[in-house]
Motif scaffolding. Structure first.
Motif, short mmCIF file in Angstrom:
data_model
loop_
_atom_site.label_atom_id
_atom_site.label_comp_id
_atom_site.label_asym_id
_atom_site.label_seq_id
_atom_site.Cartn_x
_atom_site.Cartn_y
_atom_site.Cartn_z
N LYS A 165 1.31 1.31 -2.28
CA LYS A 165 2.03 1.37 -3.54
C LYS A 165 1.17 1.87 -4.70
N THR A 166 -0.15 1.88 -4.52
CA THR A 166 -1.03 2.39 -5.59
C THR A 166 -0.94 3.90 -5.68
N GLY A 167 -0.50 4.55 -4.61
CA GLY A 167 -0.42 5.99 -4.61
C GLY A 167 -1.71 6.68 -4.23
N LEU A 168 -2.77 5.91 -4.01
CA LEU A 168 -4.05 6.50 -3.64
C LEU A 168 -3.95 7.24 -2.31
N HIS A 169 -3.25 6.63 -1.36
CA HIS A 169 -3.04 7.29 -0.06
C HIS A 169 -1.67 7.96 -0.07
N ASN A 170 -1.64 9.25 0.16
CA ASN A 170 -0.38 9.97 0.40
C ASN A 170 0.60 9.86 -0.77
N ASP A 171 0.08 9.70 -1.98
CA ASP A 171 0.91 9.57 -3.18
C ASP A 171 1.95 8.45 -3.06
N GLY A 172 1.66 7.46 -2.25
CA GLY A 172 2.56 6.32 -2.09
C GLY A 172 3.63 6.49 -1.03
N TYR A 173 3.72 7.65 -0.41
CA TYR A 173 4.71 7.85 0.66
C TYR A 173 4.28 7.08 1.91
N ALA B 121 5.89 11.99 3.43
CA ALA B 121 5.63 12.95 2.35
C ALA B 121 5.90 14.38 2.80
#
Length: 169
Positions: free
Chosen positions: A96-104, A127
């Protein structure tokens, strides 16, 4: 056969024990037999992890067997999307932080058509909706995926530590 005896519960034991439903008190959820593709068998190393309940910390990956509702949700979604190609989701990244895969969401799935007991692992990346798990990264088996997931986890944790560290200027 009662539904309780059909339930696959992971443990470290013989195939005979697996057919009989495992040992009492196991908590990992690995779906019911009628749901799994005919002839499909989970890899022994995955069953042993599930039996121990000591899932390795491979954040951002999480094992779905630890959460029955989530397991069923993603199994159903994958089953509807790829009706002719059996895939069994077993791990997820939902950062949910979006660090990995923009959150997808990213799913690791056993290839249900691989019935040799050491199935290939396919990756479904939400994604990239135009890419199927057959167009994406794949691994020879669970062990190969797990080794790569450990490296990915170390990189992710390092990036998170950097992102969370206060600026030192």
């Amino acid at each position: 056969m009662s539904s309780a005896s059909r339930r696959i519960i992971a443990f470290s034991g013989s195939d005979e024990q697996i057919r009989k439903g495992g040992y009492p008190g196991m908590s990992a959820f690995l779906f019911d037999l009628p749901v799994l593709p005919k002839g499909f068998r989970f890899p022994r190393s995955y069953l042993e992890l599930a039996a121990s309940g000591r899932w390795p910390d491979i954040t951002p990956w999480e094992f779905l067997a630890a959460d029955m509702a989530r397991s069923l949700n993603y199994y159903g979604a994958v089953l509807q999307r790829y009706r002719q190609s059996p895939l069994i989701p077993f791990a997820i990244i939902a950062d949910k932080t979006g660090l990995h895969n923009d959150g997808y969401v990213t799913l690791a799935l056993f290839d249900g058509s691989d019935v040799d007991g050491d199935p290939r692992v396919r990756i479904l990346d939400y994604a990239k909706p135009s890419k199927t798990p057959w167009d994406n990264l794949a691994y020879q088996n669970f062990e190969a995926w797990l080794e790569d997931a450990k490296v990915e986890s170390a990189d992710y944790k390092s990036e998170r530590a950097e992102a969370d560290a206060p600026d030192r200027e």
